[in-house]
Write a protein that holds these residues in place. Structure first.
Motif, PDB file in Angstrom:
ATOM      1  N   HIS A  27      38.656  41.710  40.123  1.00 13.45           N
ATOM      2  CA  HIS A  27      38.715  42.247  41.417  1.00 13.45           C
ATOM      3  C   HIS A  27      39.802  43.124  41.748  1.00 13.45           C
ATOM      4  O   HIS A  27      40.788  42.397  41.044  1.00 13.45           O
ATOM      5  CB  HIS A  27      38.327  41.010  42.323  1.00 13.45           C
ATOM      6  N   SER A  43      35.001  45.215  43.071  1.00  8.89           N
ATOM      7  CA  SER A  43      34.964  44.445  41.760  1.00  8.89           C
ATOM      8  C   SER A  43      34.168  45.263  40.714  1.00  8.89           C
ATOM      9  O   SER A  43      33.239  46.052  40.907  1.00  8.89           O
ATOM     10  CB  SER A  43      33.809  43.373  42.228  1.00  8.89           C
ATOM     11  N   LYS A 109      31.491  38.754  35.618  1.00  8.55           N
ATOM     12  CA  LYS A 109      32.040  37.316  35.133  1.00  8.55           C
ATOM     13  C   LYS A 109      33.852  37.498  35.217  1.00  8.55           C
ATOM     14  O   LYS A 109      34.674  38.100  34.358  1.00  8.55           O
ATOM     15  CB  LYS A 109      32.032  36.923  33.554  1.00  8.55           C
ATOM     16  N   MET A 125      40.587  34.999  47.074  1.00 10.02           N
ATOM     17  CA  MET A 125      40.159  34.623  45.890  1.00 10.02           C
ATOM     18  C   MET A 125      39.738  33.293  45.126  1.00 10.02           C
ATOM     19  O   MET A 125      40.513  32.474  45.520  1.00 10.02           O
ATOM     20  CB  MET A 125      41.039  35.729  44.909  1.00 10.02           C
ATOM     21  N   ASP A 126      39.020  33.514  44.390  1.00 16.25           N
ATOM     22  CA  ASP A 126      38.780  32.227  43.411  1.00 16.25           C
ATOM     23  C   ASP A 126      40.216  31.916  42.797  1.00 16.25           C
ATOM     24  O   ASP A 126      40.802  32.596  42.042  1.00 16.25           O
ATOM     25  CB  ASP A 126      38.011  32.602  42.353  1.00 16.25           C
ATOM     26  N   PRO A 127      40.514  30.551  43.003  1.00 12.68           N
ATOM     27  CA  PRO A 127      41.952  30.188  42.534  1.00 12.68           C
ATOM     28  C   PRO A 127      42.009  30.076  41.055  1.00 12.68           C
ATOM     29  O   PRO A 127      43.015  29.944  40.296  1.00 12.68           O
ATOM     30  CB  PRO A 127      42.342  28.924  43.492  1.00 12.68           C
ATOM     31  N   GLY A 128      40.768  30.018  40.590  1.00 14.50           N
ATOM     32  CA  GLY A 128      40.736  29.961  38.962  1.00 14.50           C
ATOM     33  C   GLY A 128      41.092  31.288  38.285  1.00 14.50           C
ATOM     34  O   GLY A 128      41.311  31.428  36.938  1.00 14.50           O
ATOM     35  N   LEU A 129      41.126  32.255  38.955  1.00 13.33           N
ATOM     36  CA  LEU A 129      41.397  33.743  38.236  1.00 13.33           C
ATOM     37  C   LEU A 129      43.003  33.903  38.084  1.00 13.33           C
ATOM     38  O   LEU A 129      43.610  33.447  38.848  1.00 13.33           O
ATOM     39  CB  LEU A 129      40.912  34.691  39.220  1.00 13.33           C
TER      40      LEU A 129
END
Ligand SMILES: [Zn+2]
Ligand SMILES: [Zn+2]
Length: 138
Positions: A27, A43, A109, A125-129
């Protein structure tokens, strides 16, 4: 080898396909991606070499200097305006495809976020990125 990645613009005039696997999926929250997408980020799936992505139909291109100062070449459908691909003058072997232009966008992904320093609070944003304030070094 997985299925080829394929997609195109909203009206169907522009199509693309590649048998390559993406080298980067990200992203981007830079101001340019925000302006062009009309929302908080864009993205991308990035492929190399560029020639492995076959595009059919005539795109219109627009060149602009990104936040990094390097020129980016946006390709979009002249009929429906959908952004289809993005290339970089400083990295001519790469081509980035907009994730939601895929025929199956669930294949995207994302692994990282670039230009998080430009993010707005309403676009979390997704904190796992993996998060980069600008572009990743190197
Ligand atoms: Zn179109
Ligand atoms: Zn960007």
């Amino acid at each position: 080898m997985s299925e080829p990645y394929s997609g195109g613009c909203a009206c169907g005039a522009i199509r693309y396909e590649t048998s390559s696997e993406p080298v980067v999926e990200t992203h981007c929250q830079c101001r340019d991606c925000q302006r062009r997408s009309g929302t908080g980020h864009a993205s991308y799936l990035v492929f190399a070499p560029r020639a492995d992505v076959r595009i059919t139909g005539a795109t219109t291109t627009w060149r602009v200097a990104g936040d990094s100062g390097n020129e980016k070449i946006h390709a979009f459908c002249p009929t429906c305006g959908t952004p289809v691909s993005l290339a970089f003058s400083a990295m001519p072997d790469l081509i980035a495809i907009h994730a939601a232009s895929l025929d199956d966008p669930s294949r995207f992904k994302p692994r990282a976020v670039t230009y998080n320093a430009r993010a707005y609070a309403w676009d979390p944003m997704d904190p796992g990125l993996q998060v980069f304030p600008t572009m990743p070094p190197g």
